[in-house]
Design a protein around this motif. Structure first.
Motif, PDB file in Angstrom:
ATOM      1  N   GLY A  48       0.823  -1.198   0.000  1.00  0.00           N
ATOM      2  CA  GLY A  48       0.000   0.000   0.000  1.00  0.00           C
ATOM      3  C   GLY A  48       0.861   1.254   0.000  1.00  0.00           C
ATOM      4  N   GLY A  49       0.202   2.392  -0.164  1.00  0.00           N
ATOM      5  CA  GLY A  49       0.916   3.650  -0.162  1.00  0.00           C
ATOM      6  C   GLY A  49       0.072   4.758  -0.732  1.00  0.00           C
ATOM      7  N   LEU A  93      -0.609   0.610  -8.190  1.00  0.00           N
ATOM      8  CA  LEU A  93       0.022  -0.050  -7.058  1.00  0.00           C
ATOM      9  C   LEU A  93      -0.203  -1.542  -7.187  1.00  0.00           C
ATOM     10  N   ARG A  94       0.714  -2.311  -6.610  1.00  0.00           N
ATOM     11  CA  ARG A  94       0.506  -3.750  -6.515  1.00  0.00           C
ATOM     12  C   ARG A  94       0.569  -4.165  -5.057  1.00  0.00           C
ATOM     13  N   LEU A  95      -0.522  -4.740  -4.593  1.00  0.00           N
ATOM     14  CA  LEU A  95      -0.588  -5.242  -3.232  1.00  0.00           C
ATOM     15  C   LEU A  95      -0.197  -6.717  -3.220  1.00  0.00           C
ATOM     16  N   SER A  96       0.431  -7.127  -2.129  1.00  0.00           N
ATOM     17  CA  SER A  96       0.800  -8.518  -1.936  1.00  0.00           C
ATOM     18  C   SER A  96       0.202  -9.020  -0.635  1.00  0.00           C
ATOM     19  N   CYS A  97      -0.139 -10.295  -0.611  1.00  0.00           N
ATOM     20  CA  CYS A  97      -0.653 -10.931   0.591  1.00  0.00           C
ATOM     21  C   CYS A  97       0.091 -12.250   0.764  1.00  0.00           C
ATOM     22  N   THR A 122      -9.440   5.111  -2.514  1.00  0.00           N
ATOM     23  CA  THR A 122      -8.795   5.289  -1.223  1.00  0.00           C
ATOM     24  C   THR A 122      -9.513   4.483  -0.156  1.00  0.00           C
ATOM     25  N   ALA A 123      -8.774   3.614   0.513  1.00  0.00           N
ATOM     26  CA  ALA A 123      -9.360   2.718   1.510  1.00  0.00           C
ATOM     27  C   ALA A 123      -8.256   1.893   2.152  1.00  0.00           C
ATOM     28  N   GLN A 129      -2.951   0.386   3.788  1.00  0.00           N
ATOM     29  CA  GLN A 129      -3.652   1.603   3.384  1.00  0.00           C
ATOM     30  C   GLN A 129      -3.264   2.011   1.972  1.00  0.00           C
ATOM     31  N   VAL A 130      -4.267   2.343   1.192  1.00  0.00           N
ATOM     32  CA  VAL A 130      -4.069   2.901  -0.148  1.00  0.00           C
ATOM     33  C   VAL A 130      -4.727   4.266  -0.181  1.00  0.00           C
TER      34      VAL A 130
END
Length: 122
Positions: free
Chosen positions: A8-9, A17-21, A90-91, A118-119
């Motif tokens: 996030g950022g 953006l790329r989120l990772s889990c 945004t969330a 957070q994004v």
């Protein structure tokens, strides 16, 4: 089971953006995995939900064509590529997983959750 999100950022509108889990267990052992998001004052909503076996994927209308989910079972990691980000994206974004097939896209259908990332899009 632990799910740990990252990526996030803050980004300007139109950015990506790329989120990772990262999962403590094998992603292939989960029946369904997905990404949820919650904006301030709003309910948590399912953005993208995937059946990990069939790869059948649900995309919320608000993210369709812009967000893409993927998984790397060798790394036990789920990803969310987010393109053309807008301020309404945004969330806090959460990774979720379920051992049960046949569930829906509601947050109540998932047993395991990450802490969120957070994004913010301006």
């Amino acid at each position: 089971v632990q799910l740990v999100e990252s990526g996030g950022g803050s980004v300007q509108a139109g950015g990506a953006l790329r989120l990772s889990c990262a999962a403590s267990g094998k992603t292939s052992s989960f029946a369904r995995m997905g990404w949820f998001r919650q904006a301030p004052g709003k309910e948590r909503e399912g953005a993208v939900v995937r059946n990990t076996r069939t790869r059948s994927t649900y995309y919320a209308d608000s993210v369709k064509g812009r967000f893409t989910i993927s998984q790397d079972n060798a790394k036990n990691t789920l990803y969310l590529q987010m393109n053309s980000l807008q301020p309404e994206d945004t969330a806090m974004y959460y990774c979720a997983a379920s051992l049960l097939y046949g569930g829906g896209t509601s947050s109540s259908d998932f047993e395991y959750w990450g802490q969120g990332t957070q994004v913010t899009v301006s």
